[in-house]
Design an enzyme around this catalytic site. Structure first.
Site, short mmCIF file in Angstrom:
data_model
loop_
_atom_site.label_atom_id
_atom_site.label_comp_id
_atom_site.label_asym_id
_atom_site.label_seq_id
_atom_site.Cartn_x
_atom_site.Cartn_y
_atom_site.Cartn_z
N GLU A 1 0.85 -1.19 0.00
CA GLU A 1 0.00 0.00 0.00
C GLU A 1 0.89 1.24 0.00
O GLU A 1 1.92 1.28 0.67
CB GLU A 1 -0.87 -0.01 1.26
CG GLU A 1 -1.76 1.21 1.44
CD GLU A 1 -2.51 1.19 2.76
OE1 GLU A 1 -3.58 1.81 2.83
OE2 GLU A 1 -2.03 0.55 3.72
N LYS B 1 -9.54 2.60 -2.22
CA LYS B 1 -9.72 1.96 -0.91
C LYS B 1 -11.09 2.28 -0.33
O LYS B 1 -11.46 3.45 -0.15
CB LYS B 1 -8.62 2.42 0.03
CG LYS B 1 -8.57 1.71 1.37
CD LYS B 1 -7.38 2.22 2.18
CE LYS B 1 -7.21 1.49 3.49
NZ LYS B 1 -6.05 2.04 4.25
N CYS C 1 -5.31 -3.05 2.60
CA CYS C 1 -5.03 -2.95 4.03
C CYS C 1 -6.27 -3.08 4.94
O CYS C 1 -6.74 -4.17 5.21
CB CYS C 1 -4.28 -1.65 4.31
SG CYS C 1 -3.32 -1.68 5.85
#
Length: 265
Positions: A42, A111, A145
């Site tokens: 990330e 994300k 993540c």
């Protein structure tokens, strides 16, 4: 029926220095042999910085430096290269994953679950769409993540008799202070979705004093770890996803067909 060769780049990141990080990855990429998919952490050009106004690259299909580096690595290796970058689209900042193919084309995923604990939600706009990528006979869902903590977002469903995807990818900056949840949730996602999980995490320390132990890994659909990065070491973690083993396991133990039906709102 093709197997998929995976190369996870578990690397240190220089804080907010995209040029230095791309240079480092250039060197690591040169050590990769036969592969189908290269996975980067990330925000692999900057670290997990909450200063997008300073670090974000302009999303530009022709001139974005990091996207063009990813294109070069992808072409060099004849493999997809994926990882996330801080970007600005002219209106908003995003923690955006790029899925870059050898022909230079790409897809993006923003994300979904911005990390409120670190105020990511105050600096980056939340994504709204999940993507499923088709690559060399595999269906792959790439996530970022903190998405790992929310199983509904990654839920594999049966569409037309077939599971929606075969492998989950997580790219991360996951601190060692929360190492145990990482190590427990990754196998859980593999088991509940009956898929391989490929997880790439960084190592080293960031400017906020957070330490990262890596723990990058490849996990089979039974939740068993196939390959794992060494503790806190920069390295390339390699492995092979075997399609026949996945299909045989699903046929012998077809749990996905009994899953609950739901829709994302």
């Amino acid at each position: 029926m093709s197997d998929l060769h995976i190369s996870i780049i578990q690397t240190k990141l220089v804080w907010e220095d995209s040029f230095a990080n791309r240079e480092n990855i250039d060197g690591l990429v040169s050590n990769i042999g036969k592969t189908d998919l290269v996975v980067l952490p990330e925000m692999f050009t900057t670290g997990f910085s909450m200063a997008p106004e300073r670090i974000a690259e302009q999303h530009d299909a022709a001139h974005m430096p990091t996207l063009n580096s990813m294109r070069a690595w992808s072409k060099q290796l004849d493999a997809v290269v994926t990882g996330s970058v801080s970007v600005h689209d002219g209106r908003h900042y995003y923690n955006r994953l790029y899925w870059v193919r050898p022909d230079g084309s790409f897809s993006t995923y923003d994300k979904r679950h911005t990390f409120g604990f670190a105020s990511e939600d105050k600096h980056y706009t939340q994504g709204t769409e999940r993507i499923i990528e088709h690559w060399r006979g595999w269906k792959i869902c790439p996530l970022i993540c903190y998405d790992l903590r929310f199983p509904v977002w990654s839920r594999n469903t049966v569409i037309g008799g077939d599971p929606e995807y075969d492998a989950l990818i997580y790219v991360a900056n996951w601190p060692s202070a929360r190492r145990e949840p990482w190590r427990k949730l990754l196998p859980a996602r593999a088991i509940e979705n009956q898929v391989y999980v490929v997880a790439c995490n960084r190592v080293g320390e960031d400017a906020n004093g957070n330490h990262y132990s890596g723990d990058s890994m490849i996990i089979n659909p039974r939740g068993e770890t196939m390959e794992e990065g060494k503790d806190s070491m920069e390295e390339i973690v390699s492995g092979v996803l075997i399609k026949k083993e996945l299909e045989d396991f699903r046929e012998k133990f077809p749990v996905l067909k009994d899953g609950d039906r739901f829709e994302f709102l």
